[in-house]
Design a protein around this motif. Structure first.
Motif, PDB file in Angstrom:
ATOM      1  N   CYS A  12       0.865  -1.252   0.051  1.00 46.64           N
ATOM      2  CA  CYS A  12       0.151   0.001  -0.276  1.00 46.64           C
ATOM      3  C   CYS A  12       1.413   1.111  -0.414  1.00 46.64           C
ATOM      4  CB  CYS A  12      -1.093   0.295   1.243  1.00 46.64           C
ATOM      5  SG  CYS A  12      -1.956   1.926   1.576  1.00 46.64           S
ATOM      6  N   TYR A  14       0.967   4.078   1.420  1.00 45.45           N
ATOM      7  CA  TYR A  14       0.422   4.563   2.867  1.00 45.45           C
ATOM      8  C   TYR A  14       1.069   3.974   4.067  1.00 45.45           C
ATOM      9  CZ  TYR A  14      -1.618   8.168  -0.169  1.00 45.45           C
ATOM     10  OH  TYR A  14      -2.140   9.084  -1.247  1.00 45.45           O
ATOM     11  N   CYS A  15       1.012   2.545   3.870  1.00 46.56           N
ATOM     12  CA  CYS A  15       1.523   1.475   4.334  1.00 46.56           C
ATOM     13  C   CYS A  15       2.194   0.204   4.520  1.00 46.56           C
ATOM     14  CB  CYS A  15      -0.240   0.914   5.923  1.00 46.56           C
ATOM     15  SG  CYS A  15      -1.366   0.234   5.558  1.00 46.56           S
ATOM     16  N   CYS A  31      -4.796  -0.920   0.494  1.00 47.91           N
ATOM     17  CA  CYS A  31      -4.870  -1.509   1.017  1.00 47.91           C
ATOM     18  C   CYS A  31      -5.986  -1.015   1.125  1.00 47.91           C
ATOM     19  CB  CYS A  31      -4.450  -1.626   2.458  1.00 47.91           C
ATOM     20  SG  CYS A  31      -4.413  -0.683   3.683  1.00 47.91           S
ATOM     21  N   CYS A  34      -6.744   1.607   3.704  1.00 49.14           N
ATOM     22  CA  CYS A  34      -6.001   2.872   3.869  1.00 49.14           C
ATOM     23  C   CYS A  34      -7.227   3.238   2.498  1.00 49.14           C
ATOM     24  CB  CYS A  34      -5.269   2.899   3.444  1.00 49.14           C
ATOM     25  SG  CYS A  34      -3.301   2.860   4.367  1.00 49.14           S
TER      26      CYS A  34
HETATM   27 ZN    ZN Z   1      -2.494   0.895   3.905  1.00 47.58          ZN
END
Ligand code: ZN
Ligand code: SF4
Ligand code: ZN
Length: 328
Positions: A12, A14-15, A31, A34
């Motif tokens: 992802c 962001y993570c 994901c 997110c």
């Molecule tokens: Zn994520």
């Protein structure tokens, strides 16, 4: 598709979780969690960027029971919960009388409101026009008048939702139009050179003193989110929404469907096309609106709503037509 849902998309953006969708228009990999956060963040940002509401506003949410209106209602509810001293949120559904469709969508809206303890009001077109949309269309077909059901539906919805929201003492009427709806309408109006409509659809009008008591302020907090993302969000959130299309949308050879096909076709090579159309709409509608001479507006002699160049507005003309057809 402007995003793909496939395996092996990598991490992802962001993570550390594995991504399950790739947004082609922005290059983000997301994901599930997110993706949900990004949708909710976008709604919040749209509301604050355009100053759509304040905690003092009594908000009426137009709810059909479809994915868009349930997403809107849920998110506004969450925002109100986090806002100190905010007013009660009210859901408003309109049954315009489309057999085998609207009763079912309203049932979904009802269940959703029960699940989240939101007060829900249902208006029925029969109480205002003594007829249904189906009856209007069937009479038109007999008279070989092939006007599109959506035109009557839009006329009825615009008027009755506004009237209903006012009856409920609302300050704001929130509608669930998404990015795809706005892009589609804009392109359709361009194709048919309906610049007056583009001007009139400007989202951020300052109502003239003549109109401020007639129309309630409308907001569209989902207008930056593509339709297929709202669908995905609703599924991930496990919303029990009505997913079938209106029978008129399915059966009418309506131009909307063709315009949507054109947009989808363009998206293959230009995934950002819907965003461009909506940004184009915001700019052009603002320009046209601000250029418009603020002339005195004609008001309908029967109901007091704007009536364009006529003495009687389209809603009252339809009402008179219905009355005449029953008496005749
Ligand atoms: Zn994520
Ligand atoms: Fe109304 Fe047309 Fe939408 Fe059906 S598709 S609900 S008739 S506007
Ligand atoms: Zn009128």
């Amino acid at each position: 598709m402007e995003f793909s849902e496939q395996g092996n998309l990598g991490a992802c953006s962001y993570c550390d979780e594995e991504a399950f969708i790739y947004r082609r228009y922005s290059g983000e990999r997301l994901c599930k969690s997110c993706f949900i956060s990004k949708i909710e963040e976008k709604i919040h940002k749209t509301i604050s960027k355009y100053d759509m509401m304040t905690p003092d506003d009594r908000i009426i949410v137009a709810v059909s029971g479809g994915k868009d209106s349930l997403t809107l209602l849920y998110n506004l509810m969450k925002i109100q919960e986090k806002t100190y001293n905010s007013k009660e949120l009210i859901a408003l559904s309109l049954n315009e009388g489309i057999k085998g469709y609207r009763d079912l969508t309203i049932e979904k809206a009802k269940k959703f409101c029960q699940r989240y303890s939101i007060s829900h009001h249902i208006m029925d077109v029969r109480d205002y026009l003594d007829t249904t949309l189906d009856m209007i269309i069937s009479r038109k077909q007999k008279e070989r008048d092939n006007q599109n059901a959506c035109n009557f539906c839009a006329l009825i919805r615009r008027r009755l939702l506004n009237a209903g929201a006012k009856q409920l003492n609302g300050d704001i009427l929130a509608m669930g139009h998404n990015l795809t709806d706005v892009a589609e309408t804009f392109l359709m109006n361009i194709f048919f050179k309906r610049f007056h409509k583009i001007q009139n659809q400007y989202f951020f009008k300052t109502p003239s003193s003549q109109l401020e008591n007639i129309y309630i302020k409308k907001i569209k907090p989902l207008f930056k989110i593509p339709e297929n993302e709202i669908q995905l969000y609703s599924k991930l959130k496990d919303f029990d929404y009505y997913s079938q299309l209106c029978p008129y949308r399915k059966s009418d050879p309506i131009i909307r469907k063709r315009v949507l096909n054109i947009i989808n076709d363009f998206k293959q090579s230009s995934p950002e096309i819907e965003f461009n159309l909506v940004n184009g709409f915001l700019e052009l509608s603002e320009l046209l609106y601000k250029q418009k001479e603020q002339k005195k507006i004609n008001l309908c002699k029967k109901c007091g709503y704007p009536s364009g160049k006529q003495d009687i507005c389209n809603f009252c003309s339809l009402k008179m037509e219905i009355k005449g057809s029953k008496e005749g």
